[in-house]
Write an enzyme that holds these catalytic residues in place. Structure first.
Site, mmCIF file in Angstrom:
data_model
loop_
_atom_site.group_PDB
_atom_site.id
_atom_site.type_symbol
_atom_site.label_atom_id
_atom_site.label_comp_id
_atom_site.label_asym_id
_atom_site.label_seq_id
_atom_site.Cartn_x
_atom_site.Cartn_y
_atom_site.Cartn_z
ATOM 1 N N SER A 50 61.599 102.788 107.504
ATOM 2 C CA SER A 50 62.699 103.189 106.624
ATOM 3 C C SER A 50 64.027 103.334 107.347
ATOM 4 O O SER A 50 65.071 103.476 106.703
ATOM 5 C CB SER A 50 62.367 104.516 105.920
ATOM 6 O OG SER A 50 62.399 105.595 106.828
ATOM 7 N N LYS A 108 65.440 110.923 108.992
ATOM 8 C CA LYS A 108 66.363 110.347 108.019
ATOM 9 C C LYS A 108 67.800 110.721 108.370
ATOM 10 O O LYS A 108 68.055 111.638 109.160
ATOM 11 C CB LYS A 108 66.043 110.855 106.603
ATOM 12 C CG LYS A 108 64.703 110.405 106.048
ATOM 13 C CD LYS A 108 64.672 108.922 105.772
ATOM 14 C CE LYS A 108 63.381 108.484 105.112
ATOM 15 N NZ LYS A 108 62.231 108.575 106.039
#
Length: 236
Positions: free
Chosen positions: A157, A195
């Site tokens: 991701s 993230k």
């Protein structure tokens, strides 16, 4: 040609192997050479390995083999036994010395031993950060101030931020971060993820760097910042 410290360490390791069949520990090497820290021993061992005098055996702790001495091209007999779990760390991941550093100049560069705290999700959620598994040496210019830990990345991701599956990320411990920082976030005290942080009013957005993944938005009481990305290691 070996430096004086390299030669002293090589002979000390060789003598210990002949006597006991077991390489000396890093603390024993440090004391024998009268060095101030074990980081100097790490650099000497890497230099001896690069010059073909010793070999570190894979997947074994405290596993050193002397291949030859400075006055001989013949290898010494391989020791028959090793004592496990004495020296922690994967010393083959990086080279801590810059090109202008000297192996016997232990004060020039102090490598830091960074604990590897398991795996971190960069994609499908996995369990929260695990306990320490081993340590890795890092040169100080890759770190900066503060306490640090390392995590193995699992998932894709964050690929557009240059972070790939199986990379090793170095994290500085901190409980705050600014918008745009790549952070280790602990969600609901049970899911750890890597993230990019975005602050949206009273909410926190955890943004992927891959269009295949959606941005996740949480209330501030659901997310705890564990640290900020400061460096990355990649093994080819």
């Amino acid at each position: 040609m070996l430096t004086k410290k390299q030669s002293e360490l090589l002979r000390f390791i060789n003598e210990r192997l002949k006597e006991t069949g077991v390489p000396p520990s890093f603390d024993e090497m440090k004391d024998a050479l009268d060095l101030r820290s074990k980081s100097g021993i790490h650099r000497l061992i890497m230099a001896l390995e690069e010059r073909g005098f010793i070999r570190r055996l894979p997947n074994r702790a405290r596993a050193l083999e002397v291949l030859r001495l400075p006055d001989s091209t013949a290898p010494t007999p391989r020791p028959q036994k090793f004592s496990p779990s004495v020296i922690e760390g994967d010393l083959g991941r990086i080279r801590a010395l810059p090109q202008n550093a000297h192996d016997d100049d232990e004060g020039d560069m102090q490598s830091a031993m960074i604990p590897v705290m398991g795996r971190i999700a960069a994609g499908v959620p996995i369990s929260a950060i695990q306990s320490r598994t081993h340590t890795i040496p890092m040169p100080p210019e890759f770190l900066g101030l503060g306490d640090h830990f390392a995590l193995e990345v699992r998932g894709d991701s964050m690929i557009e931020a240059g972070i790939f599956d199986n990379d090793m990320v170095i994290i500085r411990k901190q409980d705050t971060a600014e918008t745009g920082d790549i952070v280790v976030a602990l969600i609901d005290d049970e899911e750890a993820t890597l993230k990019r942080l975005r602050k949206r009013g009273a909410s926190l957005a955890l943004e992927a760097a891959n269009p295949a993944y959606e941005t996740r938005i949480f209330g501030p009481d659901r997310v705890r910042i564990q640290g900020k990305l400061v460096s990355l290691l990649r093994k080819y």
